[in-house]
Design a protein around this motif. Structure first.
Motif, PDB file in Angstrom:
ATOM      1  N   PHE A 108     -24.036 -32.984  36.498  1.00 57.72           N
ATOM      2  CA  PHE A 108     -23.850 -31.632  35.990  1.00 57.72           C
ATOM      3  C   PHE A 108     -22.423 -31.411  35.527  1.00 57.72           C
ATOM      4  N   ASN A 109     -22.302 -30.664  34.464  1.00 59.47           N
ATOM      5  CA  ASN A 109     -21.013 -30.321  33.890  1.00 59.47           C
ATOM      6  C   ASN A 109     -20.260 -29.422  34.882  1.00 59.47           C
ATOM      7  N   PRO A 110     -19.121 -29.905  35.407  1.00 63.38           N
ATOM      8  CA  PRO A 110     -18.363 -29.102  36.390  1.00 63.38           C
ATOM      9  C   PRO A 110     -17.921 -27.743  35.835  1.00 63.38           C
ATOM     10  N   GLU A 111     -17.664 -27.692  34.548  1.00 63.06           N
ATOM     11  CA  GLU A 111     -17.252 -26.429  33.923  1.00 63.06           C
ATOM     12  C   GLU A 111     -18.378 -25.392  34.024  1.00 63.06           C
ATOM     13  N   ILE A 112     -19.606 -25.827  33.799  1.00 63.09           N
ATOM     14  CA  ILE A 112     -20.758 -24.918  33.898  1.00 63.09           C
ATOM     15  C   ILE A 112     -20.971 -24.493  35.355  1.00 63.09           C
ATOM     16  N   LEU A 113     -20.870 -25.451  36.269  1.00 62.95           N
ATOM     17  CA  LEU A 113     -21.034 -25.122  37.694  1.00 62.95           C
ATOM     18  C   LEU A 113     -20.006 -24.098  38.144  1.00 62.95           C
ATOM     19  N   ASP A 114     -18.753 -24.308  37.769  1.00 62.23           N
ATOM     20  CA  ASP A 114     -17.691 -23.365  38.149  1.00 62.23           C
ATOM     21  C   ASP A 114     -17.929 -21.990  37.536  1.00 62.23           C
ATOM     22  N   ALA A 115     -18.328 -21.963  36.266  1.00 62.39           N
ATOM     23  CA  ALA A 115     -18.577 -20.681  35.595  1.00 62.39           C
ATOM     24  C   ALA A 115     -19.732 -19.931  36.265  1.00 62.39           C
ATOM     25  N   LEU A 116     -20.765 -20.664  36.677  1.00 63.39           N
ATOM     26  CA  LEU A 116     -21.891 -20.028  37.358  1.00 63.39           C
ATOM     27  C   LEU A 116     -21.488 -19.515  38.741  1.00 63.39           C
TER      28      LEU A 116
END
Length: 172
Positions: A108-116
């Motif tokens: 999973f894209n860490p940027e997406i995880l952090d944003a979520l």
């Protein structure tokens, strides 16, 4: 013991290292000895947890109840925890199996995880939540939400098939 029943504890408690059939319990009483091999040993941060797994319809059999009673006493005498697991409801187990497909962090894209994690998704329906990051492809956001459900950053009711109408909640 069916595979569905026996694998349930490992799917449901994915964060504790576990080993199948780790040891044998032996009990001698009135000149008779009995032994029992529990199904799992889970190593948790608090205390080890010994788990026996048995289909629900067999738990009421006197010999099973007797064995689990003396096993519980032996385990708890060591200061450990003892649990008996049966198959969870079908919908819950299927949801957990589905979410297990999203358990691998590195996919999973860490940027997406952090944003979520930073987004205000508490109380939002799962369907609309997949569109909360318009700069990222919706399928990647949906997959990341499923991953965050697996890691329990978010929780939802798993007693019915997972779908867009499930309400997301932040874990406590």
């Amino acid at each position: 013991m069916s595979c569905r029943v026996c694998s349930s504890p490992i799917l449901i408690r994915p964060y504790a290292p576990s080993w199948p059939s780790p040891f044998c319990c032996r009990r001698c009483w009135r000149g008779r000895c009995a032994w029992h091999i529990p199904d799992y040993l889970l190593l948790t941060r608090q205390v080890p947890v010994v788990v026996d797994v048995k289909p629900l319809q067999r738990l009421s059999k006197p010999e099973v109840a007797f064995t689990f009673t003396w096993t519980r006493r032996a385990v708890e005498a060591r200061g450990w925890k003892y649990e008996v697991w049966s198959e969870p409801p079908a919908a819950e187990l299927e949801n957990i199996r589905f979410l297990a497909g999203y358990r691998r962090d590195w996919l999973f894209n860490p940027e997406i995880l952090d944003a979520l994690r930073d987004a205000d998704l508490d109380g939002l329906l799962l369907g609309p939540a997949t569109g909360c990051l318009p700069d990222h492809p919706e399928p990647q956001v949906r997959s990341a939400i499923h991953h965050l459900l697996w890691t329990q950053d978010f929780v939802t009711d798993l007693d019915r098939p997972l779908g867009p109408s499930h309400i997301l909640r932040r874990s406590a």
